[in-house]
Every structure is written in structure tokens, then in C-alpha cells.
Design an enzyme around this catalytic site. Structure first.
Site, PDB file in Angstrom:
ATOM      1  N   ARG A   9       0.861  -1.186   0.000  1.00  0.00           N
ATOM      2  CA  ARG A   9       0.000   0.000   0.000  1.00  0.00           C
ATOM      3  C   ARG A   9       0.891   1.228   0.000  1.00  0.00           C
ATOM      4  O   ARG A   9       1.686   1.424   0.913  1.00  0.00           O
ATOM      5  CB  ARG A   9      -0.925   0.024   1.218  1.00  0.00           C
ATOM      6  CG  ARG A   9      -2.097   1.008   1.046  1.00  0.00           C
ATOM      7  CD  ARG A   9      -2.891   1.202   2.320  1.00  0.00           C
ATOM      8  NE  ARG A   9      -2.104   1.917   3.307  1.00  0.00           N
ATOM      9  CZ  ARG A   9      -1.960   1.541   4.564  1.00  0.00           C
ATOM     10  NH1 ARG A   9      -2.522   0.449   5.028  1.00  0.00           N
ATOM     11  NH2 ARG A   9      -1.218   2.256   5.402  1.00  0.00           N
ATOM     12  N   GLU A  28       4.841   7.051   2.330  1.00  0.00           N
ATOM     13  CA  GLU A  28       5.609   5.824   2.535  1.00  0.00           C
ATOM     14  C   GLU A  28       4.983   4.719   1.697  1.00  0.00           C
ATOM     15  O   GLU A  28       3.884   4.869   1.163  1.00  0.00           O
ATOM     16  CB  GLU A  28       5.611   5.412   4.008  1.00  0.00           C
ATOM     17  CG  GLU A  28       4.225   5.053   4.534  1.00  0.00           C
ATOM     18  CD  GLU A  28       4.235   4.583   5.980  1.00  0.00           C
ATOM     19  OE1 GLU A  28       5.319   4.446   6.569  1.00  0.00           O
ATOM     20  OE2 GLU A  28       3.142   4.343   6.516  1.00  0.00           O
ATOM     21  N   ASN A  30       4.056   0.582   2.204  1.00  0.00           N
ATOM     22  CA  ASN A  30       3.945  -0.506   3.179  1.00  0.00           C
ATOM     23  C   ASN A  30       4.040  -1.827   2.447  1.00  0.00           C
ATOM     24  O   ASN A  30       3.230  -2.103   1.558  1.00  0.00           O
ATOM     25  CB  ASN A  30       2.607  -0.418   3.908  1.00  0.00           C
ATOM     26  CG  ASN A  30       2.394   0.931   4.583  1.00  0.00           C
ATOM     27  OD1 ASN A  30       2.830   1.140   5.700  1.00  0.00           O
ATOM     28  ND2 ASN A  30       1.744   1.854   3.885  1.00  0.00           N
ATOM     29  N   SER A  35      -2.794  -2.748   5.913  1.00  0.00           N
ATOM     30  CA  SER A  35      -4.114  -3.040   6.472  1.00  0.00           C
ATOM     31  C   SER A  35      -5.231  -2.195   5.876  1.00  0.00           C
ATOM     32  O   SER A  35      -5.005  -1.293   5.073  1.00  0.00           O
ATOM     33  CB  SER A  35      -4.072  -2.844   7.989  1.00  0.00           C
ATOM     34  OG  SER A  35      -3.765  -1.505   8.299  1.00  0.00           O
ATOM     35  N   LYS A 248      11.866  10.205  10.727  1.00  0.00           N
ATOM     36  CA  LYS A 248      11.210   8.896  10.620  1.00  0.00           C
ATOM     37  C   LYS A 248      12.181   7.781  10.998  1.00  0.00           C
ATOM     38  O   LYS A 248      13.221   7.619  10.361  1.00  0.00           O
ATOM     39  CB  LYS A 248      10.720   8.670   9.187  1.00  0.00           C
ATOM     40  CG  LYS A 248       9.591   9.594   8.766  1.00  0.00           C
ATOM     41  CD  LYS A 248       9.049   9.167   7.414  1.00  0.00           C
ATOM     42  CE  LYS A 248       7.706   9.814   7.143  1.00  0.00           C
ATOM     43  NZ  LYS A 248       7.059   9.261   5.937  1.00  0.00           N
ATOM     44  N   GLU A 252       7.443   0.385  11.345  1.00  0.00           N
ATOM     45  CA  GLU A 252       6.152   0.287  10.665  1.00  0.00           C
ATOM     46  C   GLU A 252       5.039   0.386  11.705  1.00  0.00           C
ATOM     47  O   GLU A 252       5.257   0.216  12.895  1.00  0.00           O
ATOM     48  CB  GLU A 252       6.043  -1.069   9.936  1.00  0.00           C
ATOM     49  CG  GLU A 252       7.105  -1.309   8.883  1.00  0.00           C
ATOM     50  CD  GLU A 252       7.020  -0.347   7.719  1.00  0.00           C
ATOM     51  OE1 GLU A 252       5.896   0.068   7.368  1.00  0.00           O
ATOM     52  OE2 GLU A 252       8.068  -0.005   7.169  1.00  0.00           O
ATOM     53  N   GLY A 253       3.840   0.659  11.208  1.00  0.00           N
ATOM     54  CA  GLY A 253       2.681   0.583  12.097  1.00  0.00           C
ATOM     55  C   GLY A 253       2.141   1.918  12.571  1.00  0.00           C
ATOM     56  O   GLY A 253       1.131   1.972  13.255  1.00  0.00           O
ATOM     57  N   ARG A 334      -7.957   7.805   4.628  1.00  0.00           N
ATOM     58  CA  ARG A 334      -8.039   8.026   6.071  1.00  0.00           C
ATOM     59  C   ARG A 334      -8.006   9.515   6.337  1.00  0.00           C
ATOM     60  O   ARG A 334      -7.227  10.248   5.722  1.00  0.00           O
ATOM     61  CB  ARG A 334      -6.870   7.336   6.783  1.00  0.00           C
ATOM     62  CG  ARG A 334      -6.961   5.824   6.789  1.00  0.00           C
ATOM     63  CD  ARG A 334      -5.643   5.164   7.088  1.00  0.00           C
ATOM     64  NE  ARG A 334      -4.656   5.462   6.066  1.00  0.00           N
ATOM     65  CZ  ARG A 334      -3.378   5.142   6.143  1.00  0.00           C
ATOM     66  NH1 ARG A 334      -2.926   4.521   7.204  1.00  0.00           N
ATOM     67  NH2 ARG A 334      -2.546   5.420   5.166  1.00  0.00           N
TER      68      ARG A 334
END
Length: 358
Positions: A9, A28, A30, A35, A248, A252-253, A334
């Protein structure tokens, strides 16, 4: 492993330039446990129904159809098919405590609809029940596993000795790992920064100058904090003007980035230490806020200034050197209030949203 499956993603935000024009900039990419493909497959239907109830049928038709769950399952199913054993199962590797289980269930149900059996196991289960035969086929409690789909394994602290042993067992197997360990590493912030260096895309995409120009146009400024003169100069620039940048870590997450005075404090502490090489620096995006309502449990419903992040799901399958599948699988939007610098849906900051075409 001869078959490779990628479920990615790539996340973008609109950056408003000095002249007021907005351009999509990549935040970024992923490459592990990307998810919300499942839940966002349902979000547009909810918003479409709300608009129809309000008598806005024309507006309801402006919402794009979107079903990433189906697209992600298509990639997993193709990898399962190429593995070549109808008896084999797909294993979802999941966390000890599941907070996002229904998102995963959407993808899982698509596989069951294709008559592909799915197991849900944790690292602990792999350690206790996993084994390899002489041909390095992976078995879980006697069942052959064709595809291991990671929804866990991206947070450093989960890797105790037992979980490292389980990960090594999976990596040594013939099962298709999504991602394999090289692909997981390719999704790190450091690789993102190295890809932005002049000449790198030209090596990877020789003879495609137009594609290179389009890709490079999505890159925000990315800077190395490696030891040496370049890293010293970048660190000093960020300490002097921390509000221009985001710091950064290789994590991840979500919820790990540093901004403003916190960024300055951390950099001043580690500027002369090798620890700084575990971070990269990125130009801070300046998105254009929009007014919206964030519907969240136990929160008042009020209009807020909001910013959005657009994720594009991609699925690819490779067998040896042959690319079998490579396509976009849908999108994720989002939205969060502008006072939150970092954090997503899982952190309780952002909400799932739907793009409205104008």
C-alpha cells in the site's frame, strides 16, 4: 521459494506548493501487513447508504466502487495456485491479541469463497507446531502451507528468541511468504530515501524516462542521516529549523514519527552518535485542510478542519523471473483532524473515509 507475492500500500497526501497548487506526494510504502483493505471495501457502501437516506442519490453515485479485499485475495489465490498443491492451505500469521480481525476476515472470506482453506496462526503456534519436510515444504500441525500472509512481524519487540526461530523456519520453507524478508526490508524508510537519490530510478527503470519523471514527481524531499559530512549537514539543518521536517525511524505501524521541538530534542541527543543512522529525514508535507465531521465512538459530532491520506493497494505475483500479476487493487482514504501530527486509525486518531469525485 520460487513464487513471490507482494501486497503493498503506497500512501500519499496532497502537498500545497508555494503557488497554491496541490500535488500528490508519497508518504511511505507498506510492504508488510498493509491493512484496512477489508474494512474500506465496506466503507463506500456505508457512505452511499447515508447519502441515499438523506435524499442525495446523485451525490451517492459520485462515490467510487472499491473492493481491495477482493483484489488482495486474488493475489493470494494466484500465489496459492502457482504453488501447485490443491490440498495446501493459506496461513494468516496474526498477532497474539487481534484488534483488527474483521479487516482480515474480509480477505479471508474471499479466499473461502474460492474454496481455498485458511488457517489463522501466531508465531508461537509456528514455533510449537511448524515443521519442514525433506523438500522444505512447510507443515502446520500436519497441514501443508502454500502461502504465509503476514499480518504480524513488523514491530521489533515481538522478536524474542522463540519468534526469531519461527520466522527462520518460515523463511527456510518453500511456502510463498507475503512478504518474504527481502521485500519487508525493501519497505523500510531507508530504502525509500535511497530510491529518491539522483540516478537510482534510472538504474531500475532504464529506457523509461516518462515513468521515472512521474514517479519522481511524487517524492517529497528525503535526506540521509548516515555518518559523514552529508549527514552532519542535514542534521544541523533540521536542528536549526525542525518545523520543516519529519524524523522517521525504521519502523512500521504508525505513531513513530517525530515533529517540531521533539524532533530537535532527539536529533540534538543523537547527532554525534551512530544511532542517528536508524532514522531518515523527510520534508514535512503541507496539506490543504477541508471541513469534515469525524464520526467516532464517545466523541462529540462536530465540524473539524481535517486532512486526508490516500493509500493505493497494489498486488503482484512473480514466478521465477516472470511477472504473472501486477495491478492496483483499490484504495484507502483516512482522515484526521489537523491538530494530530501523527497516528492513524489503529491509534484512534484517524477514521476511514471515502473519496468524493468532483
Amino acid at each position: 521459494q520460487t513464487v513471490f507475492l507482494g501486497i503493498n500500500r503506497s500512501d500519499y497526501m496532497f502537498d500545497c506548493g508555494l503557488d497554491g497548487t496541490a500535488a500528490l506526494k508519497q508518504i511511505e510504502i507498506n510492504t508488510i501487513a498493509a491493512s484496512f483493505g477489508g474494512l474500506t471495501s465496506r466503507t463506500a457502501d456505508v457512505h452511499r447508504l447515508v447519502l441515499k437516506v438523506l435524499g442525495k442519490t446523485k451525490e451517492a453515485s459520485q462515490l467510487l466502487p472499491n473492493n481491495p479485499a477482493k483484489g488482495l485475495a486474488l493475489g493470494i489465490a494466484k500465489a496459492w495456485e502457482l504453488y501447485g498443491s490443491e490440498r495446501a492451505v493459506v496461513m494468516f500469521l496474526v498477532e497474539e491479541v487481534q484488534r483488527n480481525i474483521f479487516d482480515q476476515r474480509c480477505v479471508e472470506n474471499e479466499l473461502w469463497n474460492r474454496n481455498i482453506r485458511v488457517l489463522r496462526k501466531r508465531f508461537r503456534d509456528v514455533f510449537e507446531q511448524g515443521s519442514l519436510d525433506a523438500s522444505r515444504r512447510l507443515y502446520m500441525a500436519g497441514q501443508e502451507v502454500a502461502v504465509v500472509y503476514y499480518r504480524e512481524g513488523y514491530v521489533p519487540q515481538i522478536y524474542d528468541e522463540q519468534n526469531w526461530a519461527a520466522r527462520l523456519l518460515l523463511e527456510r520453507s518453500r511456502a510463498v511468504k507475503c512478504p518474504d524478508i527481502a521485500t519487508q526490508l525493501a519497505g523500510t524508510k531507508k530504502v525509500q530515501q535511497e530510491l529518491s537519490r539522483p540516478g537510482t530510478l534510472e538504474k531500475l527503470l532504464p529506457g523509461h524516462p516518462e515513468a521515472i519523471a512521474r514517479i519522481r514527481a511524487t517524492f517529497a524531499g528525503l535526506y540521509s542521516l548516515d555518518e559523514g559530512e552529508e549527514g552532519d549537514r542535514i542534521a544541523a539543518t533540521a536542528i536549526a529549523d525542525p518545523h520543516r521536517f519529519v524524523l522517521k525511524p525504521q519502523r512500521e505501524g504508525g505513531g513513530n514519527n517525530l515533529y517540531g521541538e521533539e524532533l530537535r530534542e532527539v536529533l540534538e541527543k543523537i547527532k554525534d552518535s551512530p544511532e542517528r543512522t536508524s532514522y531518515i529525514l523527510m520534508d514535512k508535507i503541507k496539506p490543504q485542510p477541508a471541513l469534515n465531521y469525524l464520526l467516532r465512538a464517545h466523541s462529540p459530532l462536530q465540524v473539524s478542519e481535517c486532512i486526508s491520506e490516500l493509500g493505493i493497494f497494489g498486488v503482484y505475483v512473480r514466478q521465477g523471473r516472470e511477472l504473472v500479476l501486477n495491478r492496483a487493487a483499490g484504495h484507502l482514504l483516512r482522515t484526521k483532524a489537523i491538530e494530530h501530527a501523527d497516528g492513524g486509525v489503529a491509534a484512534g486518531v484517524a477514521v476511514l473515509d471515502t473519496p468524493y469525485l468532483v
